[in-house]
Scaffold this active site. Structure first.
Site, short mmCIF file in Angstrom:
data_model
loop_
_atom_site.label_atom_id
_atom_site.label_comp_id
_atom_site.label_asym_id
_atom_site.label_seq_id
_atom_site.Cartn_x
_atom_site.Cartn_y
_atom_site.Cartn_z
N GLY A 77 -23.60 19.40 67.90
CA GLY A 77 -24.27 19.56 69.20
C GLY A 77 -23.34 19.42 70.39
O GLY A 77 -23.70 18.80 71.40
N ASN A 126 -18.87 30.57 74.07
CA ASN A 126 -19.79 30.29 72.97
C ASN A 126 -21.21 30.60 73.44
O ASN A 126 -21.80 29.83 74.20
CB ASN A 126 -19.64 28.83 72.56
CG ASN A 126 -20.54 28.46 71.39
OD1 ASN A 126 -21.27 29.30 70.87
ND2 ASN A 126 -20.48 27.21 71.00
N CYS A 165 -24.13 28.65 69.85
CA CYS A 165 -24.25 27.35 69.20
C CYS A 165 -25.71 27.11 68.79
O CYS A 165 -26.58 27.07 69.65
CB CYS A 165 -23.80 26.21 70.11
SG CYS A 165 -23.99 24.61 69.28
#
Lengths: 256, 301
Positions: free
Chosen positions: B72, B127, B130
Site C-alpha cells: 500500500g 504508477n 497500484c
C-alpha cells in the site's frame, strides 16, 4: 556484509514433532561474522509451494558450523527438516540486527524462550557467557519432549523450565515460573507472539527492560519490499532490517 | 554485441535490465549482492506527495509460483526523497528512475514538479496501477480517461522522460496503453500486479489485512507476456515488460514479444543477485545465437 552462499549440511538430527537441528558448513570455507539475534534466509530446494525463502534464526555458530533449529511449520520448513547430510542449501546471511549487549557485566539478565524461539537465545547466551556475563535461561515448551538443546543451554548458564503439561519443570507457561519475577534488569525473549506479549506486559509492570525477537512473514529479508512491518511508535518498521529484535518500548503491544 | 536500449529521448540504458519499483528499495539495500552499475536501471520505491504508512500487517501471502502483497505505497513522501534519499542514491552509476503515485492528478503533478530539478533522476515512472490503495492508484489505470489525465498531469510538469506503468486489471489494456501514449507518455511499462486474494482456510480468514492484494511472480508471466505482445504491436513508444521474470530466458520472452527493456521484481526476493545474472544470461543467449543488437530479436513474434 551480507552474502548469498552455499552451505553443506554436515549433520541433521531429527527431533520430536518433525523438527530438526541442522549443522552446516559454508562451501567457501569461510563463515561470515554473525551476531546473536540475526537470522538467515534459506531457499527451499525442489519444493513447489515454497516459492519464497524461509527466514530462520541463527541458533549457534560453533567449530566452523552454523546451527539452525528448524520447526516443521509448513511445506517449506517440513522439506528442510527432511533433508540429509551432504545436501546443500542456498542461504542469504546474516540478516537483521541482533540483541543488545547489557551495559554492565553485573546486569541480571533472563533469556526467555518458548518452543522453537529458544534457538537464537542459545547463541546469545553462549556469547554472553564468553564475554563474562551471567545469563539465566527460562525455557518453555508444550511437553518435556519439545524442549531441546538443554545440555547446550546448561553450559552457558542456569536453566529454568516450564511445560504446558507439567511433564518437566513448572507446569504452565513461562509466566508461571517464579524466576521471571525475581530481580532482573533485562529480559530477552523469543517465542510465540502471545508468549512474548505476556512477557512484555510483565516487563512493563515490573519496569524491566525487554527485547523481543519477532518473526513476521517476510519476502526480501533486506528491508526492500516492506512486507514484514511491525507497527512501532515510529510507524511501520521492517522486522527484517529494523529488527528482528525490538525493545518492547518501541512497540505498541500494550495499546491493543 | 550491443545490449544498449533506448527508452525515451535522452534515456539510453546500458542494458535492458531494470529493477522494478517496490522490490529493490532504493538500491543500496542490494549493494552487497549486486554491482549496481551493471544494471540498466533501478526504479525506486513508489513515492507520493505526503508520507504514507501503507496497509496494516499482514501484507504478504505466498501463493503457487508467486506471492500476494498489500504494502500500500508505504513511503516517506516526496520531500523526504528529495532532501534525504536522493543525496544517498544520486551517485549510483545507473539510470535511477522514480516511481510516483497519487490520489488525484494534482498529486501526480505536484510530485513531478518537486522531482523535476533533480538532475540525476533519469525518468519518472507513473504508477496508475497500484491495486493496494483505496483512492487513486489503480482507479486511474482502469479507464482511458483516467490514464490520459494522469499522464498529462505529469507530462506538463516534468521535462524528463515519462514512463507510464499500466494495470493488467482491465478488459482491454491496448486502449489504456494508447490513451497514455496519446497523452504524452515516452514509454509504457507493463504489467503491474494482478488483483488477487488468498484465504487461510483453517482460520477462516483472509491472508492479507486488506483481503485483496497484488499477485506477482512466475504465475503471472504468461498473461504479462501476452499483454506486452498486444501492446507493443499497437503503440509506437517503447514498451518495458515485467511480470514474473526469474532468469534471462524469461526476459527474452518479453523482448521477443516486443519489449525494449524488462523489469525484474519478485525474483529479487528469491535471489538478491538475480538482476545481474539476467544481464549475463541475455548476453550469453545473444552470443550463442549470433545476435549483435537486441533490436534483431525485439518483437520477433
Amino acid at each position: 556484509m551480507k552474502e548469498k552462499s552455499l552451505f553443506e549440511i554436515i549433520d541433521i538430527e531429527s527431533l520430536p514433532l518433525g523438527n530438526a537441528l541442522m549443522k552446516l558448513r559454508p562451501c567457501s570455507g569461510k563463515m561470515p561474522d554473525m551476531e546473536p539475534g540475526q537470522f538467515v534466509n534459506i531457499l527451499v530446494p525442489d519444493t513447489p509451494g515454497a516459492f519464497l525463502r524461509r527466514p530462520i534464526s541463527i541458533c549457534n555458530v560453533c567449530d566452523g558450523l552454523l546451527w539452525l533449529f528448524i520447526k516443521a511449520a509448513g511445506t517449506g520448513t517440513r522439506h528442510l527438516c527432511s533433508m540429509k547430510a551432504g545436501e546443500k542449501l542456498d542461504i542469504v546471511l546474516p540478516l537483521g540486527n541482533g540483541f543488545t549487549m547489557p551495559e554492565s557485566k553485573d546486569a541480571r539478565i533472563l533469556l526467555i524462550g518458548g518452543g522453537v524461539g529458544i534457538a537464537p537465545l542459545l547463541y546469545f547466551g553462549i556469547r554472553l557467557r564468553e564475554q563474562g556475563y551471567n545469563p539465566r535461561f527460562l525455557l518453555g515448551g508444550a511437553t518435556a519432549d519439545s524442549l531441546q538443546l538443554l545440555d547446550e543451554f546448561k553450559k552457558a548458564g542456569e536453566v529454568y523450565i516450564t511445560t504446558d503439561d507439567g511433564s518437566c519443570g513448572v507446569r504452565g507457561t513461562v509466566l508461571a515460573h517464579d524466576i521471571i519475577r525475581s530481580q532482573t534488569d533485562r529480559f530477552y525473549c523469543c517465542g510465540p507472539t502471545p508468549m512474548m506479549k505476556g512477557v512484555a506486559a510483565l516487563a512493563r509492570e515490573m519496569n524491566v527492560d525487554c527485547e523481543v525477537s519477532l518473526e513476521n512473514r517476510m519476502a526480501c529479508g533486506l528491508g526492500a519490499c516492506l512486507c514484514c512491518v511491525e507497527d512501532t511508535i515510529e510507524g511501520h518498521r521492517c522486522v527484517c532490517s529494523w529488527g528482528p529484535v525490538f525493545n518492547t518500548k518501541e512497540l505498541k503491544w500494550h495499546e491493543s | 554485441m550491443n545490449l544498449k536500449v533506448k527508452i525515451a529521448p535522452g534515456l539510453e540504458l546500458r542494458n535492458p535490465v531494470i529493477t522494478a519499483s517496490g522490490t529493490f528499495g532504493y538500491g543500496p539495500e542490494y549493494a552487497d549482492f549486486v554491482d549496481l552499475s551493471r544494471l540498466g536501471g533501478i526504479i525506486v520505491k513508489g513515492t507520493t506527495l505526503e508520507p504514507r504508512q501503507g496497509n496494516p500487517y499482514p501484507r504478504i501471502a505466498e501463493t503457487p509460483s508467486g506471492m500476494l502483497n498489500a504494502v500500500g505505497l508505504q513511503n516517506p513522501g516526496v520531500d523526504a526523497f528529495v532532501n534525504m534519499t536522493y543525496r544517498i542514491i544520486r551517485d549510483i552509476d545507473t539510470a535511477v528512475i522514480v516511481n510516483i503515485s497519487g490520489s488525484s492528478p494534482e498529486d501526480y503533478a505536484e510530485v513531478s514538479r518537486r522531482l523535476s530539478g533533480l538532475d540525476r533522476i533519469a525518468a519518472i515512472e507513473v504508477n496508475i496501477s497500484c491495486p493496494n490503495v483505496k483512492s487513486g492508484g489503480m482507479a486511474f489505470g482502469t479507464s482511458t480517461d483516467g490514464a490520459a489525465m494522469v499522464t498529462k498531469a505529469v507530462r506538463e510538469n516534468y521535462d524528463g522522460p515519462v514512463i507510464v506503468k499500466l494495470s493488467p486489471n482491465v478488459t482491454d489494456i491496448v486502449s489504456i496503453a494508447k490513451a497514455a501514449e496519446d497523452a504524452g507518455a515516452d514509454a509504457l511499462s507493463l504489467t503491474n500486479t494482478f488483483l488477487g486474494m488468498a484465504v487461510d482456510v483453517e482460520r477462516m480468514k483472509p491472508l492479507l489485512s486488506t483481503v485483496t492484494g497484488g499477485l506477482s511472480g512466475p504465475c503471472i508471466r504468461p498473461i504479462a507476456v501476452r499483454m506486452v505482445w498486444q501492446v507493443a504491436k499497437a503503440v509506437q513508444v517503447p514498451v518495458i515488460g515485467l511480470g514474473g521474470i526469474m532468469n534471462g530466458r524469461d526476459a527474452l520472452e518479453f523482448i521477443m514479444a516486443g519489449a525494449t527493456a524488462i523489469q525484474v521484481g519478485t525474483a529479487n526476493f528469491i535471489d538478491p543477485a538475480v538482476s545481474v545474472r539476467i544481464v549475463d544470461e541475455i548476453r550469453e543467449f545473444c552470443d550463442r545465437h549470433g545476435v549483435a543488437d537486441l533490436s534483431e530479436i525485439r518483437g520477433i513474434i
